[in-house]
Design a protein around this motif. Sequence first.
Motif, mmCIF file in Angstrom:
data_model
loop_
_atom_site.group_PDB
_atom_site.id
_atom_site.type_symbol
_atom_site.label_atom_id
_atom_site.label_comp_id
_atom_site.label_asym_id
_atom_site.label_seq_id
_atom_site.Cartn_x
_atom_site.Cartn_y
_atom_site.Cartn_z
ATOM 1 N N GLY A 193 -78.721 -6.779 33.808
ATOM 2 C CA GLY A 193 -79.979 -6.496 33.132
ATOM 3 C C GLY A 193 -80.093 -7.273 31.842
ATOM 4 O O GLY A 193 -79.186 -7.997 31.451
ATOM 5 N N ARG A 194 -81.222 -7.120 31.169
ATOM 6 C CA ARG A 194 -81.421 -7.820 29.912
ATOM 7 C C ARG A 194 -81.426 -6.881 28.720
ATOM 8 O O ARG A 194 -81.538 -7.321 27.593
ATOM 9 N N ASN A 195 -81.312 -5.576 28.925
ATOM 10 C CA ASN A 195 -81.287 -4.634 27.807
ATOM 11 C C ASN A 195 -79.929 -4.674 27.148
ATOM 12 O O ASN A 195 -78.905 -4.797 27.812
ATOM 13 N N ARG A 196 -79.918 -4.572 25.811
ATOM 14 C CA ARG A 196 -78.653 -4.603 25.081
ATOM 15 C C ARG A 196 -78.863 -4.130 23.656
ATOM 16 O O ARG A 196 -79.986 -4.084 23.166
ATOM 17 N N ILE A 197 -77.764 -3.815 22.990
ATOM 18 C CA ILE A 197 -77.796 -3.501 21.570
ATOM 19 C C ILE A 197 -77.991 -4.815 20.822
ATOM 20 O O ILE A 197 -77.412 -5.837 21.176
ATOM 21 N N HIS A 198 -78.773 -4.774 19.778
ATOM 22 C CA HIS A 198 -79.132 -5.950 18.986
ATOM 23 C C HIS A 198 -78.600 -5.746 17.570
ATOM 24 O O HIS A 198 -79.005 -4.808 16.892
ATOM 25 N N LEU A 199 -77.683 -6.591 17.142
ATOM 26 C CA LEU A 199 -77.107 -6.483 15.804
ATOM 27 C C LEU A 199 -77.438 -7.730 14.997
ATOM 28 O O LEU A 199 -77.155 -8.857 15.434
ATOM 29 N N VAL A 200 -78.030 -7.549 13.822
ATOM 30 C CA VAL A 200 -78.388 -8.661 12.953
ATOM 31 C C VAL A 200 -77.156 -9.088 12.157
ATOM 32 O O VAL A 200 -76.439 -8.242 11.609
ATOM 33 N N VAL A 201 -76.905 -10.395 12.114
ATOM 34 C CA VAL A 201 -75.808 -10.956 11.323
ATOM 35 C C VAL A 201 -76.373 -11.989 10.357
ATOM 36 O O VAL A 201 -77.419 -12.588 10.618
ATOM 37 N N ASP A 202 -75.691 -12.185 9.224
ATOM 38 C CA ASP A 202 -76.148 -13.142 8.220
ATOM 39 C C ASP A 202 -75.862 -14.580 8.621
ATOM 40 O O ASP A 202 -76.646 -15.475 8.322
ATOM 41 N N ASP A 203 -74.714 -14.814 9.256
ATOM 42 C CA ASP A 203 -74.286 -16.171 9.598
ATOM 43 C C ASP A 203 -73.705 -16.145 11.013
ATOM 44 O O ASP A 203 -72.543 -15.777 11.207
ATOM 45 N N LEU A 204 -74.509 -16.522 11.975
ATOM 46 C CA LEU A 204 -74.095 -16.437 13.378
ATOM 47 C C LEU A 204 -72.889 -17.328 13.661
ATOM 48 O O LEU A 204 -71.962 -16.917 14.353
ATOM 49 N N ASP A 205 -72.875 -18.540 13.115
ATOM 50 C CA ASP A 205 -71.771 -19.460 13.405
ATOM 51 C C ASP A 205 -70.421 -18.911 12.929
ATOM 52 O O ASP A 205 -69.440 -18.949 13.670
ATOM 53 N N SER A 206 -70.378 -18.367 11.707
ATOM 54 C CA SER A 206 -69.099 -17.832 11.225
ATOM 55 C C SER A 206 -68.722 -16.563 11.989
ATOM 56 O O SER A 206 -67.539 -16.323 12.248
ATOM 57 N N THR A 207 -69.714 -15.761 12.380
ATOM 58 C CA THR A 207 -69.434 -14.564 13.176
ATOM 59 C C THR A 207 -68.833 -14.958 14.524
ATOM 60 O O THR A 207 -67.849 -14.358 14.973
ATOM 61 N N VAL A 208 -69.414 -15.957 15.167
ATOM 62 C CA VAL A 208 -68.896 -16.443 16.451
ATOM 63 C C VAL A 208 -67.458 -16.947 16.272
ATOM 64 O O VAL A 208 -66.575 -16.623 17.072
#
Length: 136
Positions: free
Chosen positions: A71-86
């Motif tokens: 499915g496409r439903n999911r929890i959505h979490l906002v991050v300040d810096d996606l690259d460093s989080t990854v």
Amino acid sequence: MTTAEELASVRYIVDDVQAAIDFYTTHLGFTLRTSAPPVFADVTRGPLRLLLSGSATSGARATPEDAAGAGRNRIHLVVDDLDSTVDQLRAAGLTFRSDVVSGPGGRQVLIADPAGNLIELFQPAKGWAAAASTKP
């Protein structure tokens, strides 16, 4: 004022963003936060934030076929810096369910919890950052 970090955000894929806005605000007591039909809107009720994503958003893209539930439903979490989080999550050994993708509202990547439930990590685009973090 409620910030994005104080809300539980859930993404709903919708066929008609304006119709979804009307439904949730008229019938279920939600308040409109951001309105950008036909692409996106978000509405809140208490600590719940519904992300109403139209077909033009990156959030409406199908998840990889091997993703649990498909499915496409999911929890959505906002991050300040996606690259460093990854980078931090990769270093911790987490497996990603998608590549980083960009859409009109920002960039995102999908990971899964141990049970296979999807989590979207999302960095808002500069023009969308205020809408993602503050209530009008």
